[in-house]
Structure formats: structure tokens, C-alpha cells
Write a protein that holds these residues in place. Sequence first.
Motif, PDB file in Angstrom:
ATOM      1  N   ARG A 189       0.853  -1.124  -0.099  1.00 28.28           N
ATOM      2  CA  ARG A 189      -0.042  -0.084   0.025  1.00 28.28           C
ATOM      3  C   ARG A 189       0.968   1.209  -0.130  1.00 28.28           C
ATOM      4  O   ARG A 189       0.172   2.332  -0.266  1.00 28.28           O
ATOM      5  CB  ARG A 189      -1.029   0.186   1.225  1.00 28.28           C
ATOM      6  CG  ARG A 189      -1.798  -1.234   1.211  1.00 28.28           C
ATOM      7  CD  ARG A 189      -2.778  -0.947   2.497  1.00 28.28           C
ATOM      8  NE  ARG A 189      -3.541   0.335   2.371  1.00 28.28           N
ATOM      9  CZ  ARG A 189      -4.105   0.762   3.482  1.00 28.28           C
ATOM     10  NH1 ARG A 189      -4.048   0.046   4.689  1.00 28.28           N
ATOM     11  NH2 ARG A 189      -4.761   2.021   3.393  1.00 28.28           N
ATOM     12  N   LEU A 190       1.982   1.172   0.162  1.00 26.79           N
ATOM     13  CA  LEU A 190       2.957   2.397   0.209  1.00 26.79           C
ATOM     14  C   LEU A 190       3.152   3.097  -0.977  1.00 26.79           C
ATOM     15  O   LEU A 190       3.245   2.403  -2.227  1.00 26.79           O
ATOM     16  CB  LEU A 190       4.221   1.990   0.681  1.00 26.79           C
ATOM     17  CG  LEU A 190       5.451   3.059   0.938  1.00 26.79           C
ATOM     18  CD1 LEU A 190       4.930   3.923   2.374  1.00 26.79           C
ATOM     19  CD2 LEU A 190       6.993   2.597   1.283  1.00 26.79           C
ATOM     20  N   THR A 191       2.791   4.335  -0.929  1.00 33.23           N
ATOM     21  CA  THR A 191       2.938   5.472  -2.380  1.00 33.23           C
ATOM     22  C   THR A 191       4.165   5.049  -2.895  1.00 33.23           C
ATOM     23  O   THR A 191       5.377   4.911  -2.372  1.00 33.23           O
ATOM     24  CB  THR A 191       2.575   6.839  -1.715  1.00 33.23           C
ATOM     25  OG1 THR A 191       2.180   7.548  -3.105  1.00 33.23           O
ATOM     26  CG2 THR A 191       3.743   7.398  -1.026  1.00 33.23           C
ATOM     27  N   PRO A 192       4.079   5.353  -4.172  1.00 28.73           N
ATOM     28  CA  PRO A 192       5.194   5.129  -4.931  1.00 28.73           C
ATOM     29  C   PRO A 192       6.253   6.241  -4.933  1.00 28.73           C
ATOM     30  O   PRO A 192       5.725   7.188  -4.523  1.00 28.73           O
ATOM     31  CB  PRO A 192       4.845   4.893  -6.386  1.00 28.73           C
ATOM     32  CG  PRO A 192       3.433   4.548  -6.433  1.00 28.73           C
ATOM     33  CD  PRO A 192       3.000   5.316  -5.055  1.00 28.73           C
ATOM     34  N   LEU A 193       7.386   6.139  -5.150  1.00 28.84           N
ATOM     35  CA  LEU A 193       8.503   7.416  -5.002  1.00 28.84           C
ATOM     36  C   LEU A 193       8.240   8.343  -6.117  1.00 28.84           C
ATOM     37  O   LEU A 193       7.768   7.959  -7.317  1.00 28.84           O
ATOM     38  CB  LEU A 193       9.930   6.689  -5.334  1.00 28.84           C
ATOM     39  CG  LEU A 193      10.522   5.623  -4.409  1.00 28.84           C
ATOM     40  CD1 LEU A 193      11.462   5.155  -4.979  1.00 28.84           C
ATOM     41  CD2 LEU A 193      10.692   6.368  -3.081  1.00 28.84           C
ATOM     42  N   PRO A 194       7.739   9.589  -5.661  1.00 30.34           N
ATOM     43  CA  PRO A 194       7.452  10.683  -6.510  1.00 30.34           C
ATOM     44  C   PRO A 194       8.397  10.845  -7.645  1.00 30.34           C
ATOM     45  O   PRO A 194       9.819  10.911  -7.541  1.00 30.34           O
ATOM     46  CB  PRO A 194       7.377  11.623  -5.584  1.00 30.34           C
ATOM     47  CG  PRO A 194       7.311  11.018  -4.266  1.00 30.34           C
ATOM     48  CD  PRO A 194       8.269  10.109  -4.181  1.00 30.34           C
ATOM     49  N   THR A 195       7.897  11.201  -8.794  1.00 27.50           N
ATOM     50  CA  THR A 195       8.881  11.349  -9.875  1.00 27.50           C
ATOM     51  C   THR A 195       8.034  12.436 -10.733  1.00 27.50           C
ATOM     52  O   THR A 195       6.981  12.621 -10.650  1.00 27.50           O
ATOM     53  CB  THR A 195       9.182  10.255 -11.015  1.00 27.50           C
ATOM     54  OG1 THR A 195       7.748   9.526 -11.227  1.00 27.50           O
ATOM     55  CG2 THR A 195       9.710   8.941 -10.054  1.00 27.50           C
ATOM     56  N   ASP A 196       8.910  13.460 -11.601  1.00 25.98           N
ATOM     57  CA  ASP A 196       8.449  13.874 -12.704  1.00 25.98           C
ATOM     58  C   ASP A 196       9.040  13.880 -13.884  1.00 25.98           C
ATOM     59  O   ASP A 196      10.003  12.720 -14.031  1.00 25.98           O
ATOM     60  CB  ASP A 196       8.220  15.553 -12.212  1.00 25.98           C
ATOM     61  CG  ASP A 196       9.485  16.025 -11.710  1.00 25.98           C
ATOM     62  OD1 ASP A 196      10.558  15.345 -12.182  1.00 25.98           O
ATOM     63  OD2 ASP A 196       9.824  16.956 -11.315  1.00 25.98           O
ATOM     64  N   GLU A 197       9.127  14.478 -14.903  1.00 21.24           N
ATOM     65  CA  GLU A 197       9.705  14.424 -16.111  1.00 21.24           C
ATOM     66  C   GLU A 197      11.443  14.809 -15.968  1.00 21.24           C
ATOM     67  O   GLU A 197      12.026  14.476 -16.916  1.00 21.24           O
ATOM     68  CB  GLU A 197       9.422  15.925 -17.124  1.00 21.24           C
ATOM     69  CG  GLU A 197       9.579  17.249 -16.542  1.00 21.24           C
ATOM     70  CD  GLU A 197       8.772  17.770 -15.624  1.00 21.24           C
ATOM     71  OE1 GLU A 197       8.670  18.878 -15.333  1.00 21.24           O
ATOM     72  OE2 GLU A 197       7.734  17.080 -15.276  1.00 21.24           O
ATOM     73  N   THR A 198      11.588  15.303 -14.746  1.00 25.20           N
ATOM     74  CA  THR A 198      13.318  15.275 -14.556  1.00 25.20           C
ATOM     75  C   THR A 198      13.575  14.172 -13.718  1.00 25.20           C
ATOM     76  O   THR A 198      14.969  13.987 -13.879  1.00 25.20           O
ATOM     77  CB  THR A 198      13.379  16.616 -13.824  1.00 25.20           C
ATOM     78  OG1 THR A 198      12.972  16.352 -12.507  1.00 25.20           O
ATOM     79  CG2 THR A 198      13.110  17.943 -14.602  1.00 25.20           C
ATOM     80  N   GLY A 199      12.644  13.168 -13.381  1.00 20.14           N
ATOM     81  CA  GLY A 199      13.155  12.180 -12.765  1.00 20.14           C
ATOM     82  C   GLY A 199      12.873  11.912 -11.271  1.00 20.14           C
ATOM     83  O   GLY A 199      11.832  12.451 -11.222  1.00 20.14           O
ATOM     84  N   TYR A 200      13.763  11.508 -10.199  1.00 16.37           N
ATOM     85  CA  TYR A 200      13.053  11.272  -9.016  1.00 16.37           C
ATOM     86  C   TYR A 200      12.826  12.699  -8.544  1.00 16.37           C
ATOM     87  O   TYR A 200      13.810  13.413  -8.605  1.00 16.37           O
ATOM     88  CB  TYR A 200      14.077  10.457  -8.166  1.00 16.37           C
ATOM     89  CG  TYR A 200      13.901   9.028  -8.629  1.00 16.37           C
ATOM     90  CD1 TYR A 200      12.816   8.260  -8.234  1.00 16.37           C
ATOM     91  CD2 TYR A 200      14.789   8.312  -9.155  1.00 16.37           C
ATOM     92  CE1 TYR A 200      12.543   6.923  -8.516  1.00 16.37           C
ATOM     93  CE2 TYR A 200      14.951   7.052  -9.225  1.00 16.37           C
ATOM     94  CZ  TYR A 200      13.458   6.146  -9.010  1.00 16.37           C
ATOM     95  OH  TYR A 200      13.362   4.855  -9.275  1.00 16.37           O
ATOM     96  N   MET A 201      12.010  13.053  -7.473  1.00 18.40           N
ATOM     97  CA  MET A 201      11.745  14.113  -6.948  1.00 18.40           C
ATOM     98  C   MET A 201      11.990  14.405  -5.519  1.00 18.40           C
ATOM     99  O   MET A 201      12.388  13.093  -5.080  1.00 18.40           O
ATOM    100  CB  MET A 201      10.215  14.597  -6.899  1.00 18.40           C
ATOM    101  CG  MET A 201       9.682  14.563  -8.527  1.00 18.40           C
ATOM    102  SD  MET A 201       7.590  14.782  -8.415  1.00 18.40           S
ATOM    103  CE  MET A 201       7.528  16.571  -7.486  1.00 18.40           C
ATOM    104  N   ILE A 202      12.311  15.492  -4.927  1.00 18.12           N
ATOM    105  CA  ILE A 202      12.908  15.332  -3.492  1.00 18.12           C
ATOM    106  C   ILE A 202      11.524  14.782  -2.588  1.00 18.12           C
ATOM    107  O   ILE A 202      11.842  14.054  -1.680  1.00 18.12           O
ATOM    108  CB  ILE A 202      12.826  16.975  -2.883  1.00 18.12           C
ATOM    109  CG1 ILE A 202      14.007  17.352  -3.886  1.00 18.12           C
ATOM    110  CG2 ILE A 202      12.964  16.989  -1.372  1.00 18.12           C
ATOM    111  CD1 ILE A 202      15.362  16.565  -3.479  1.00 18.12           C
ATOM    112  N   GLY A 203      10.319  14.948  -2.988  1.00 17.49           N
ATOM    113  CA  GLY A 203       9.279  14.463  -2.502  1.00 17.49           C
ATOM    114  C   GLY A 203       7.941  14.890  -3.228  1.00 17.49           C
ATOM    115  O   GLY A 203       7.918  15.662  -4.355  1.00 17.49           O
ATOM    116  N   ARG A 204       6.884  14.547  -2.523  1.00 14.36           N
ATOM    117  CA  ARG A 204       5.553  14.616  -3.240  1.00 14.36           C
ATOM    118  C   ARG A 204       5.164  16.271  -3.231  1.00 14.36           C
ATOM    119  O   ARG A 204       5.498  17.137  -2.502  1.00 14.36           O
ATOM    120  CB  ARG A 204       4.459  14.189  -2.704  1.00 14.36           C
ATOM    121  CG  ARG A 204       2.809  14.508  -3.031  1.00 14.36           C
ATOM    122  CD  ARG A 204       1.676  13.482  -2.634  1.00 14.36           C
ATOM    123  NE  ARG A 204       1.939  13.277  -1.235  1.00 14.36           N
ATOM    124  CZ  ARG A 204       1.278  13.846  -0.184  1.00 14.36           C
ATOM    125  NH1 ARG A 204       0.431  14.793  -0.569  1.00 14.36           N
ATOM    126  NH2 ARG A 204       1.416  13.541   1.133  1.00 14.36           N
ATOM    127  N   GLY A 205       5.253  16.686  -4.748  1.00 12.84           N
ATOM    128  CA  GLY A 205       4.928  18.060  -5.060  1.00 12.84           C
ATOM    129  C   GLY A 205       6.403  18.966  -4.865  1.00 12.84           C
ATOM    130  O   GLY A 205       6.217  20.203  -5.187  1.00 12.84           O
TER     131      GLY A 205
END
Length: 767
Positions: A490-506
Amino acid sequence: MIDANLDWASFLGRHDLTWSVKPVSWDEGAFIGNGWIGAMAYSEEHRLKRNVLRFVLGRTDVTAKRPAGGYPPRVPIGELHLELAGWLYQPYSMRLDLWNAELRAEIATTAGSVKLRAFVHGREMAMAVELETSGSEESAAFQWYPYPEVDPILKNADGYNLNPYIPESEVIRSLRNGIHIGTETFKPAGSGGCTTAWIERKLAAASAGYDERRVLLLSIQNGSDETAVQKAVEVVKHAGGQPWDEWVKSHRSWWHAYFPQSFVSIPDTMLEGFYWIQMYKLASTTRAEGMIMDNQGPWMTSTPWPGVWFNMNVQMAYSPVYASNRLDIGLSLTKAFSERFDQLILNVPETFRADSAGLGRSCSYDLAANVDDEKGNLLWVCHNIWRQYRHSMDDKLLKELLYPLLQRAVQYHVHLLEEGDDGKLHLPPTISPEYGSFLKLTVPDAHYDLALLRWGCETLLRISERMEQVEADKAERGAGRRMWAEVLERLTPLPTDETGYMIGRGQPLEFGHRHFSHLMAVFPLHLVSGEAEEEKRLILRSLRHWLSREGDLRGFTFTGAASIAAVLGLGDEALTYLKSLVHLLKPNTMYKEAGPVIESPLAGAESIQDMLLQSWGEWIRIFPAVPGEWRDTVFHDLRTEGAFLVSAIRSNGETKWIRVKSLAGEPCRLITDMNGRVGLRAAEGKAVLRELGGGRFELDIARGGEAILYAEAAASGAQLADDLSLQIRPVPAEPRLCGYFGGRKPWRLFGLSLSANAGSLVDEIVK
């Protein structure tokens, strides 16, 4: 099976730290140590102090309690000075002999010359400085100064001391049976202190050209009470009562057993030297029974960080221990966390103490550090302890420390989880180490904590299965397995965006970030491997975006980047990052920002290991990220997960053979780029090799068994030993880069002629 009869003295000798101009700062000094006591040797340019060779002393466990509270910091303790009759002058020849762990120097002065040898004994809590003198330098004298009595000229030369607390102290000098004693008691009473004891004795005939030979023997003990005084006196008395040559031999024997625990040789002579200096530094900094490696080791100097930091520093400092087969060094970490297990429980809020534990960012050796917004530090330490276990397969360590500690570290995070509108489990805002530090920035679902929590749950499930094999299962273990499995599901996936892995959500990576805290899933946790094409693109996109932001990139930025590139098999890129690191190091391979931080160069040694050998995800990868220019490479007895000792030779860009020795009888799976058909040779045929395709193999080998995999094209006959060299020998060195570290020598990087025939170079220029 393998001829590993190396000339260690000659091999390490090509990487000795060397000085042809006197060092005048901590950044250039020669460092000696035995895991507890250390000294940094350098001089001073001020005209009133040009006759002084300083040995800035340190002992790792000397701390001072602060009246206002806070953790008890490391504090400077004093110096031993060799005060000469004349100024230190040129020529100046100094060498730190790695193989013997000894500093040697021949120094001309304006009044004569001196010859010295210095070391901290490998087995005893004593330091020795052997001195030979000529001319007017017969009057050269040793003087001990507690830190309060060190001349302001020298303190100013070292720079403003950023240590947040330096106590007032009372210093008492005394003499006991010919042994000098200096006790320094910190104020107010009960704050701590230290004791130094020393004696001089004459030795047999001096070397040719010198008139007198003597030695000073010195010991430092933590504390200033009678017990500490007696310990210091006994150490000096014992050392002084030994035949000098035998005592030196005892010191050397420790180091001569230490270095050959593994061997690495690469064609980049400068990086090879850097690697071996870090191996020397490891054992100078701590030992199995020693203190945790803090930010400066036993070479205390001006610093804002006189403690132990756990959002990166400690974990990275220990990182080269495991593959280098130097697990005794790692025992200092496991010992500390075993002895202070109860304190780790007290670090979390009282409501969580029944089942949780944690660790804040910084503290002293007592590990008293309340958890604040930075949550994942204890989980990262558990990863180091996991590596200690996996490389040793010590089930006692697993059962008595790692399993209970990791359960508590994971459970603390489980308490923090909240169910979101998406039905997933989320973490509240926490700190991603070093990102937006001055903004005190917190972000929900920080990659740092999510990745560590996921690793922790996966590892607990794996440990639980392992423990069923060594003891009967318990009902509560079954309940734990169900919870860890549910969290993973149930753990939320690691946050990503178009640049790759994010520091955190948002929170994307918007500005320069020196830490790889947003890439923990890649390294060091290896939750993602890059074997799938989509995964590889994500990692590579994250890596390139991270470095493109530039900004606050530091030494440990480039070690992390090098190891991440090595995960992807990008050896050339990993080498580029390592070479960037070298430009940030001090001439003696130390590293300093606002103060000394020992972890970055040590982590650089791990990056080199990652290019040669990786073991994670049940696979041992041999030469996974060797740069194209490293055509010839060799390593011997590097250690992997599953407790295997691996040796391998790469010649002319091809892997010729691999030796695997099993220390624990664990399953063995290998990945190699060995060309053509792969043959197997094992003692008494007690090994089976199965090819799985794509350079992957399974090797069935029993505990204590040893097998060699070899490219059949490299061995034409039935007798492997007759057709394939099984010798471990160093890669030829580039002479101009031997002895590169020590004093500053940037010109050697550019290939300037070092020929004794300087006239030929002049002729070429004129033509």
C-alpha cells in the motif's frame, strides 16, 4: 590456486604521501593514527615559528560536557612540538610510508639537519617520534603544550576555531619516575579531561652524518583522574621498557597483516594511490573496538561539527569497509549501536517507545539524538549493519542486533503513515537531508524516507525467512510479516516527474542539491537496478538533472554520482565524477568544507570498488563499470554479499579469469562480460557451473570451496595452470603520478618532465 605473493612494500611505496616542500597546514599535513590516538604533522611560516614542527594531537573519545546542555563535543587537546635551533628550510624531504604506517623526514635547517621517524603504535596506545640530529640541532627539544597553552600565532594560522564549545581547563604538570605527565581537567568539575604522559630515551648509534639519536614516547588517555594518569604512565613505561627495534616490529606487524586483506590495482596511478591512502586512513581512524568514525577521525582541528552526524557522514565513512574485506573496522559501528540500543529507543517520543527507535541528525558517541523532522537516519545506519551482516553472514549479528533494531526503526515510520484519498499510505512532511537546509524545508512523501522504509520492510521479510532457517519461528514474527507485506503493498510510489526522481511529493529538484537523498532508491539501497530499460532511463534522467543544477555540489556529491553511474554500467562517466572529486580534495587526501569531514574521500574509495565489483540483488557483478581506458585491472579477495572472496584479472580490455571462494556456503550467482565459452576449475571438482545466458551464471560451491571461471580462449590446453596466468600482480604505474599526494603537486597531472636531465627539456623548448 592463485599466486598472490605480492611485494607489498614496493607496491604501496609507489603511493606513499611525499613532500618536497614543508607542509604548513592541516590540509597538507602528514597524518598518523591507530584508531584512537592520532597526530597531524605540519609546520608554520610565521617568522617566530619557522623552527617548529608541530604534531597536533588527538584522541577520538575525548569530549567535554557543556554546562548549557547539548551533546558533549570533541575538543582539541594539545600539541607536541619539535622546537629546532634553526628554521626549517629547503631541501625538505618527508614521506608517509603506508606499508609501515610511519612518517619519515630528513629536514635541513639553518643550523644543521635532523632526521625523524614518527608513528602511532599499531597495537598500543602510544606514539613515538624518533629523532637524529647534527650540528647545532643537538639542542632540538620536544615540548608538550595543552591546547590552552598553544601559541596564538599557531591557532591563528589554523583559522578561527568554529568548534561550538571549547572548555576552560586547569593544567597540572608533574613528574613520576622520570615520566612527564600533563593533566588537563575541563571546567566546571565533571566536564571531562585528558592526560598526556611522555618520556625521552637515548637510542643506539645514530645514522651516518648524525651525532645523536633519541626517541620520545607519548600516550594520551581520556580523563584526568588518577586512573587515567596511571594508564598513561603504564603505557609509556611499557613502551620504554621494550627493545626499540622489537617494539617497532610489533607496530609494523599489525599493518602488515591489515593491508593484504584485499588488493586492488588499476591503470590510473593517481586514483590507485588515492584508494590505498583511504585504506590506510580507515585503520588509522578506528578499529574493531574503537569509536564510531565521526567527522574528523583522530585529527581534530577547527570545525563547526565536533560530533557524529548521521544523515550521511557516518554511513558513507564506513562504505568502503565491506567490499575491501576489512569487516573488523565495521565492528566499531555495530558495537556502538549494540551497546546503546536503549538510547535509540529514548530518541523517539515516549508514546512510541514500546516498539520504536530512532536517531536524530547529530550527537556525541552516546547516540543521544532526539528524532526531529529528519526521520530516516537510523534506517540508513541499519543498511550499513545489513551490509556488515551480508558480507559476513554472521547470524548472531542478524539475530541480536540487526533484526530487533530494524524492526523498531521501521515501526517508527509505520506510526507516521497516513492513508490518503488514493488509498495509499503516505508519510507526513519530513526533511530530505541537505535540500533547502536553510529554509528548513520539509516535504511529504520524501524520497529519502519512503525509499528507506521500503527497503526496511523488504529486508525484514527477508530476515524473517532467514531466521526460520536457523531457529523455530514465533507467532509474533508472522504478525510482523503480514504488516510489512501490507505496508509494501500500500505504500505510495516514489514521486517522479519529467526530470526524474523528486525530492518528495509536490517538490521537484529546483536548485543545486549536494546530497543524493532523493536518489537513495538507486544508491545505496538498490531498490531499482536499471536493468529494465524504462528504469534505466529514469535513473539516468535523474542523475543528469541532479548534476545539471550545479549549485552546492560537494565532494560527496561526486562519490554518489560515481556509484550511481557504476550501477548503470557507465564506467567512463563514473570516472569523470571521481576525477571531479579529486579536485576538491586537500593535497593529503583529506576533505574540508567549513571544517573537516572525513566521509567524502572514504566514499570515493567505495566508488572505485563499485566500478570493479558490485554485489546486491542476489548477484555478484564482476567488472560492471570499468572505464574504457582501464584496459588492465586486477583485484584480489574483495568481499561480496553472501561472504564470498572474489579475485579477477582484466587484461587488454577482457576479463581473463575470476576466482570465487565461499566463506559461508551461500548461493552464488555471477554476472560477467567474459568472452566466449567459460570454463570451470575447482579443487577436487567440488563445484558446478550453470550458464543462464546473458553473461549470468549460477555456481554451486560449498563453504570453504574455491573455484576459478576462465575464458576458454585464454587457456588452450587441459592444464589450466600451464596456459593461463593465475598471478596477482600490480598494473604498471605511471611514474610521474607515483607519490602524487602529500604536498601539492598539480603540475604532475599535465605530464611535465620529471627527468633528472633537465637540460634535455630546455633544449627541446629552445628548438
